[in-house]
Enzyme design. Sequence first.
Site, PDB file in Angstrom:
ATOM      1  N   SER A 251       9.805  -5.888  10.654  1.00 29.48           N
ATOM      2  CA  SER A 251      11.758  -5.520  10.478  1.00 29.48           C
ATOM      3  C   SER A 251      12.224  -5.570  11.722  1.00 29.48           C
ATOM      4  CB  SER A 251      12.625  -4.734   9.208  1.00 29.48           C
ATOM      5  OG  SER A 251      11.451  -4.868   8.377  1.00 29.48           O
ATOM      6  N   ASP A 325      -0.313   5.707  11.179  1.00 30.29           N
ATOM      7  CA  ASP A 325      -1.379   5.589  10.602  1.00 30.29           C
ATOM      8  C   ASP A 325      -1.004   6.488   8.793  1.00 30.29           C
ATOM      9  OD1 ASP A 325      -4.093   5.594   9.633  1.00 30.29           O
ATOM     10  OD2 ASP A 325      -4.468   6.897  11.887  1.00 30.29           O
TER      11      ASP A 325
END
Length: 778
Positions: A251, A325
Site C-alpha cells: 500500500s 518481523d
Amino acid sequence: MKTLLKVVLALLVLSAAVVYWLLHGSLAQLDGQLTVTGLSQSVSVDRDAQGIVTIRAASRLDAAHALGVVHAQERYFQMDLLRRAAAGELSALLGSSTLTHDRNVRIHRFRARAEQAFQHLPVNHQAILQAYAEGVNQGLNALAKRPFEYFLLGQTPQPWQTSDSLLVIYSMYLQLQQSDGAYERGLTQLYQQYPTAVADFLTPLGSRWDAAIDGSQLAQRGDTAAIPELPRQAGGGAGAAAFAPVQFPGSNNWAVAGALTPYRAGMLANDMHLGIRVPNTWFHTIIETRSPALRLAGVSLPGTPGIIVGSNGHIAWGFTNSYGDWSDVIALKTRHDNSEYLTPSGWKPILTRQEAIEVANADAETITIRETQWGPILPAEKTATPNKLYAYRWVAHDLAGINTRIFDLTQAATVNDALQVAAGAGMPAQNLVVSDSNGDIGWTIMGAIPRRQGFSGRLVSDWSDGSQSWQGYYGETEHPRIIQPRSGRLWTANSRVVAGEAFSKIGNGGHALGARAQQIRDLLAQQEQFTETDMLAIQRNAEARFLQRWQAYLVSLLEQQESLSEQQQQLLQLVNNWQAEASVDSQGYALVKLFRQQTLKLLFADFDDNIIRAVRSILEVPAWQILQQQPRSWLPNGVADWHQFQQRTITATLAQVDTETLADYRWGHVNQAHFAHPLSAALGPLSRWLNMPQQALPGDTFMPFVQGSDFGASERLVVAPGHEQNGILSMPTGQSGHPLSPYYRSHHQDWLEGRATPLLGGDSQHQLRLVPGNGDAQ
C-alpha cells in the site's frame, strides 16, 4: 421438426426465466421498510446512484446492526469466504479443490482462537459484534432467495456467529503476513548454504532507494564496492522460478500538515494494494449516529462492523502493510521419535489434536495438528525436513494480536489520540498514518510488537535453553512514533520507515526496496500546497524512475554490439523512445521491464527458489553491482563470459515477446485487468457475466501507481478531516456482489479512468427504513 424446435426454445426460455427469478430473489432490498428485531430506534439506509451507503442511526449499536443487514444482503458470500479461509473450512463449501489451503490453515486453529478472543473483548465491543451478527443474520433471512452463489453451489449459507468477525481479521493476517515463516526459512537456508560474506552481500541493510521518514540511511555499498567470490555450487538451482510475476500485499499512504493544505487541516492519502477480485474487498460506507454525534466516512470490510480507513471529521487515517518481523521459526530439539521437545524447563510432550475437515460432496478428512508451548509445528512439506521439526511463533496466535481496538479510532479527536489507540490494537501490524483537523500528522505501528530477548529474529532460532525468547509485547508508551515532522510530510510504502531502536523493535519481515516510497517522497517535496486533486495525481503517478538505469543499460548493450539483427534494431529504437512511463501504449517500458526480469532470472538461476523468494525484494542492489563489475565467479552455470550473458538476456527478452511484432508489444498488452469472481472459472463462457471486462491498465510495481492484472489499489482515499465534502474515495468493481444489481460495477469506470468519486457520495436514490420489531423500543 419445427414443433420440436419450438418446444426446445420454450424450455430454454422457461429455464432462463426460472434462473432469473431465483437470482432476482437474492437481490438486496433497496427501498421500503424492513422490520429488524434488536434495534432501539428506526435506522435509515440511503444509497446514491453508485450504491454508496449512508446509514443514519441513533446509536453505535443500531448502526452496527444496520451495517450487518446491508453487508449480508450485498456481500454475504464474500464474508463467508473470509471467515472460512481463516478457519480452514473452505472445503465444506467449495469441495476438495481447497483442501490444501484448509490443511495448511488448520494448524493455526483460528476458529478456536476467535471464540477465545471474543470472551476477552471489552463488553461494549462484544455488544457491537453481537448487534452486527444479529443484523447479518436478519438481513440474510430477509432475502427472498439465498445468495446466488449458494444456488450455483447447491449449498445453504450458514448463520453468522459473533466471533466470525474476528475470523475476518484473521483472514487479513493470512493475506498480509506469512503463515509459515517462508521468509525466515529462506534467509536461514541462504546463510547455511553460502559463506556469510555472500549471504550478507545478497541481503544489504541499506540502498540508494531508502526513503525512511526519519531521514535515516543504513549502511550502503557503492557500485564499485568489493563483491565476495561466489563458490561454485554443484548442479543448478531453481531460482528462475521465483521470478514469475507476483505481487505482494502492500500500500501507499502519506499525509501533509495543515500548513500545506488550503484548510489548515492535515490531509491524508491512502491506497491499499491487494489482490482485486469481484466484488472488491471494501464497501464504501458512511455512518452517522446521534449518540455519540458522529459521522464516519470511508470503507468498511464486509464481515466486520466498522470503518477500516477513512475520516471521522476530526482525524483521517490510512494503512500500509508494515512488513515488520511478526513471527519466528523455532528449530526444535526433540527425542529420536519426535515425541518430546526440549524447553528451558526440561522435556515436554508434543501435543496432538485431531481436526476433521468437512468436504462438500466427499468424505471428511481428519488431520493431526502437533503443538508446542511456542506454537504449532509446521508441516514437513513446508519445511522440506521430515526429520527436523520447527515450531511457529506468531503474533496472530496471541490475544495481544487480535482485538477490536480499531473501533476506538472512530472516536479519536487528535493525532495523539489515534496513536494511543494504535499501540493497543490487535490486528496485522500496519503503518498507521494520521492527519487531524488541527493540522497535525503522525505515524506509528498499529498492532502488537513482540519484545524479543537474546536474538534479532532474523533467522531460524533455537529456544530450548531460554536464551532466546519473546518476553511479551511492548507497552503502549514504547511503540515507535513520529508526530509533526519538520518537513510537514509523512509517507510509507512497505519499505523501511525508521532506523535505530525503533527499527530494532519492528524488524524486517521482507521490506519492499524503497523505490516507491522514494518516488512518493520526492513528489511530495516538489509542492508546497496540496489539494485533493494533487494527491490523487500522485496516487496515479506512473513515472518509471526506478527503471531509468535499466533502460540506459539495455541501450548501451545494444549499441555496443558489432551488428544488430533487424529485430534487435527495432528493440533499440523502441527502448530509446520508451516514454519513461508505465502507460498502456508504451512499447519501450514493456520491453525494459521484460529485459530486467529476464536478466535477474538468468543471473540467479543457480540459487534455490526458496532463497530467491526470501531476498528478491532487495536483489536489485546486489544484481546491479554484479552487472557493473562483472565478477567471473558470479556467472551462472553454463555461461562462458559476461558477453555471452548479455547476449542471452537480450535473446531471452525477445523470445518472451508474445505478440506478432515487436511493435505490438505494449505495456497495455502485458498489463491487462483480470478481475474475476471466485466462481466464474466454473461457468466457462458465462464467466463474463460475473467478471469485470478485461482492459489495458497503466501503472506497475516500483511507482506510486501500483497496478497488476489482478492486483492494485483496492481503494484510493484522499481527505482532510473536517472537509469530507471535498474528499475522494475511488474503488474498483462495485458496491454489490450480485451481478443483477445496478451497483455490481458501479465504481469501476471511475476507478479505471481516475475520476474522483466523492467520499460522501451523491444524492439519495433509494432509501430503506429499518424499523424495530415487536417489543423493541421505538
